[in-house]
Each structure stands twice: as C-alpha cells, then as structure tokens.
Write an enzyme that holds these catalytic residues in place. Structure first.
Site, PDB file in Angstrom:
ATOM      1  N   ASP A   1       0.842  -1.194   0.000  1.00  0.00           N
ATOM      2  CA  ASP A   1       0.000   0.000   0.000  1.00  0.00           C
ATOM      3  C   ASP A   1       0.875   1.241   0.000  1.00  0.00           C
ATOM      4  O   ASP A   1       1.752   1.401   0.859  1.00  0.00           O
ATOM      5  CB  ASP A   1      -0.897  -0.017   1.243  1.00  0.00           C
ATOM      6  CG  ASP A   1      -1.988   1.043   1.191  1.00  0.00           C
ATOM      7  OD1 ASP A   1      -1.724   2.149   0.692  1.00  0.00           O
ATOM      8  OD2 ASP A   1      -3.099   0.769   1.680  1.00  0.00           O
TER       9      ASP A   1
ATOM     10  N   ASN B   1      -0.235   6.821 -10.461  1.00  0.00           N
ATOM     11  CA  ASN B   1      -1.495   6.333 -11.015  1.00  0.00           C
ATOM     12  C   ASN B   1      -2.418   5.768  -9.938  1.00  0.00           C
ATOM     13  O   ASN B   1      -3.636   5.842 -10.067  1.00  0.00           O
ATOM     14  CB  ASN B   1      -1.195   5.257 -12.069  1.00  0.00           C
ATOM     15  CG  ASN B   1      -2.435   4.512 -12.491  1.00  0.00           C
ATOM     16  OD1 ASN B   1      -3.292   5.036 -13.208  1.00  0.00           O
ATOM     17  ND2 ASN B   1      -2.551   3.265 -12.036  1.00  0.00           N
TER      18      ASN B   1
ATOM     19  N   LYS C   1      -7.657  15.149  -6.346  1.00  0.00           N
ATOM     20  CA  LYS C   1      -6.977  15.229  -7.636  1.00  0.00           C
ATOM     21  C   LYS C   1      -6.521  16.659  -7.939  1.00  0.00           C
ATOM     22  O   LYS C   1      -5.453  16.869  -8.530  1.00  0.00           O
ATOM     23  CB  LYS C   1      -7.890  14.701  -8.749  1.00  0.00           C
ATOM     24  CG  LYS C   1      -8.045  13.199  -8.746  1.00  0.00           C
ATOM     25  CD  LYS C   1      -6.719  12.492  -8.955  1.00  0.00           C
ATOM     26  CE  LYS C   1      -6.873  10.992  -9.091  1.00  0.00           C
ATOM     27  NZ  LYS C   1      -5.592  10.306  -9.350  1.00  0.00           N
TER      28      LYS C   1
ATOM     29  N   TYR D   1     -12.934  13.014  -4.003  1.00  0.00           N
ATOM     30  CA  TYR D   1     -12.016  12.562  -5.045  1.00  0.00           C
ATOM     31  C   TYR D   1     -11.518  13.739  -5.882  1.00  0.00           C
ATOM     32  O   TYR D   1     -10.320  13.876  -6.138  1.00  0.00           O
ATOM     33  CB  TYR D   1     -12.714  11.538  -5.931  1.00  0.00           C
ATOM     34  CG  TYR D   1     -11.863  11.000  -7.056  1.00  0.00           C
ATOM     35  CD1 TYR D   1     -10.952   9.988  -6.832  1.00  0.00           C
ATOM     36  CD2 TYR D   1     -12.001  11.494  -8.349  1.00  0.00           C
ATOM     37  CE1 TYR D   1     -10.173   9.482  -7.867  1.00  0.00           C
ATOM     38  CE2 TYR D   1     -11.242  11.001  -9.393  1.00  0.00           C
ATOM     39  CZ  TYR D   1     -10.327   9.993  -9.144  1.00  0.00           C
ATOM     40  OH  TYR D   1      -9.555   9.505 -10.178  1.00  0.00           O
ATOM     41  N   GLY D   2     -12.437  14.596  -6.289  1.00  0.00           N
ATOM     42  CA  GLY D   2     -12.050  15.742  -7.114  1.00  0.00           C
ATOM     43  C   GLY D   2     -11.098  16.676  -6.398  1.00  0.00           C
ATOM     44  O   GLY D   2     -10.124  17.162  -6.984  1.00  0.00           O
ATOM     45  N   ALA D   3     -11.370  16.935  -5.123  1.00  0.00           N
ATOM     46  CA  ALA D   3     -10.482  17.809  -4.355  1.00  0.00           C
ATOM     47  C   ALA D   3      -9.093  17.198  -4.222  1.00  0.00           C
ATOM     48  O   ALA D   3      -8.078  17.895  -4.291  1.00  0.00           O
ATOM     49  CB  ALA D   3     -11.078  18.073  -2.977  1.00  0.00           C
TER      50      ALA D   3
END
Length: 232
Positions: A59, A85, A156, A152-154
C-alpha cells in the site's frame, strides 16, 4: 549520484489493473525497465505482466512499502519516469460532501495526495540525475464539480498542484494528465449497476501518455485527448 544503466527505468504506481497495468505493459514492450506496485498479489497473478517487470506488493500509504519501492529504484540505478497512477474513490457508494467525515477525507487524501507527495520527495535524487519526468494521473473532477465526487475531485486538484509545484521547485518536467473516462473497475465502482461498455479501454490512453513523455513540453495540466499518439 551516478546512474549505473543506460536502459530507461519507470516506476508506475497502481499497476495491477486498469491504466497502470496497460501503461506498465506498454513500457515493458518498448524496452523500459518497469517497477510497479499494488495492494493485491492475486490481481498481479491475474494480470500476467512480463517477467521483466518488477512487482512490489503493498500500500502506497505505508512507509515500509515506499521504502521498498525506493530500494528497487536504487537497485535499478536510475529513474526516468515516475507515474502516480494509484488512487482511490474513497468510501463506496460515493456520497455528497455533506455526508462525509474526516476519516473519509483522510482515506482519500493519504492515497491520492500524501503517498505521491512523499514518494516523489524520496525519489527526487534519481529523477533529477536522469532528467526524468514526473507524471500524475488526474481527472476532470479536479476542475469540474460533480455531485458525490467532491472528495475525489479535491484530492486530484491537490495532486495537480503538488505535481506542478515540484516542477516549479526542481525544474523537472512534471505533468498532470486527465485521461478521460475509461472502462476500468474503478470507473465501474463510481457508477454501480450502470453499463460503462461505451467507455474506451485504458490501453487507448497509453499512447497519449507516452507521446507526452517523449515530447517533454512545458510542465502543466493536459488532457490525454489533446495529446499526440493513436487512441484507436
């Protein structure tokens, strides 16, 4: 630091499935020496990566695992490409921001931002010595605002910022790339019960990423669809 091989070396996180697996395969096919990681040994057995690819199971948020990745880079003797990734959507099903808590935030942040940040710092000497490329897989959710995609957006958006700040601080070629929608297990997790068979396979994105790596334009945020390479 002096490199001890002329073969190009790449480290691709999250290489057991999806885009990471497709990219690792293609790099190996093109003669790169590839190191990759992922949390599931079983998935790697199913993936059937070439024997030339070094797999490190673990991990990315675990310090001992990152130390093993660093040891592999040191053993290979150079690092020409670091690809962030590996990522997580967070708790499923995805929920609006008003329904998440700090524990949810920390889960997403540690994987999508914290792990890449500290791994990059640890590997900077090899990247600098090889005049290498730092490539982070982003998302349109980093710049658009979709219901339930807030965490998730924050994360990224933060990864984009970290990646391009490394470019400003080190002079490295660093890129944040939105690959577009893909037919992957993670994308299916985001749309449970929906048919995503119309999305392109991750293999179609790989040529665009490699075109960027070879062209080495100015650091910045790019969309895979706007880059060179054949996406057919």
């Amino acid at each position: 630091m002096t490199t001890n091989t002329t073969e190009r070396v790449a480290l691709v996180t999250g290489g057991s499935a999806g885009l990471g697996l497709a990219l690792s395969r293609e790099l190996a096919r093109r003669g790169w020496r590839v190191i990759t990681d992922g949390r599931s040994e079983e998935k790697f057995k199913e993936a059937g990566l070439p024997g030339t690819v070094t797999v490190v199971v673990g991990d990315l948020t675990d310090a001992d695992h990152r130390d093993r990745l660093q040891a592999e880079v040191e053993r290979h003797g150079r690092l020409d490409l670091l690809v962030h990734n590996a990522s997580t959507l967070g708790p499923l099903p995805m929920r609006p921001l008003g329904e998440v808590d700090v524990a949810d935030l920390m889960q997403v942040w540690r994987t999508n931002v914290g792990g890449p940040l500290v791994l990059t710092s640890a590997l900077l000497p090899w990247l600098r010595d090889a005049d290498g490329v730092l490539l982070s897989i982003s998302s349109d959710a980093a710049v658009q605002h979709y219901e339930t995609w807030g965490l998730y957006g924050a994360s990224k958006a933060a990864l984009d910022h970290v990646t391009l700040t490394y470019a400003a601080e080190t002079g490295l070629r660093a890129y944040a790339v939105d690959p577009g929608d893909m037919r992957t297990a993670m994308h299916q997790d985001a749309f449970p019960g929906e048919d995503i068979s119309d999305r392109p396979l991750p293999e179609t994105v790989v040529p665009h990423l490699l075109a960027l790596v070879e062209a080495r334009p100015e650091p910045g945020r790019y969309r895979a669809a706007d880059l060179g390479g054949d996406r057919s």
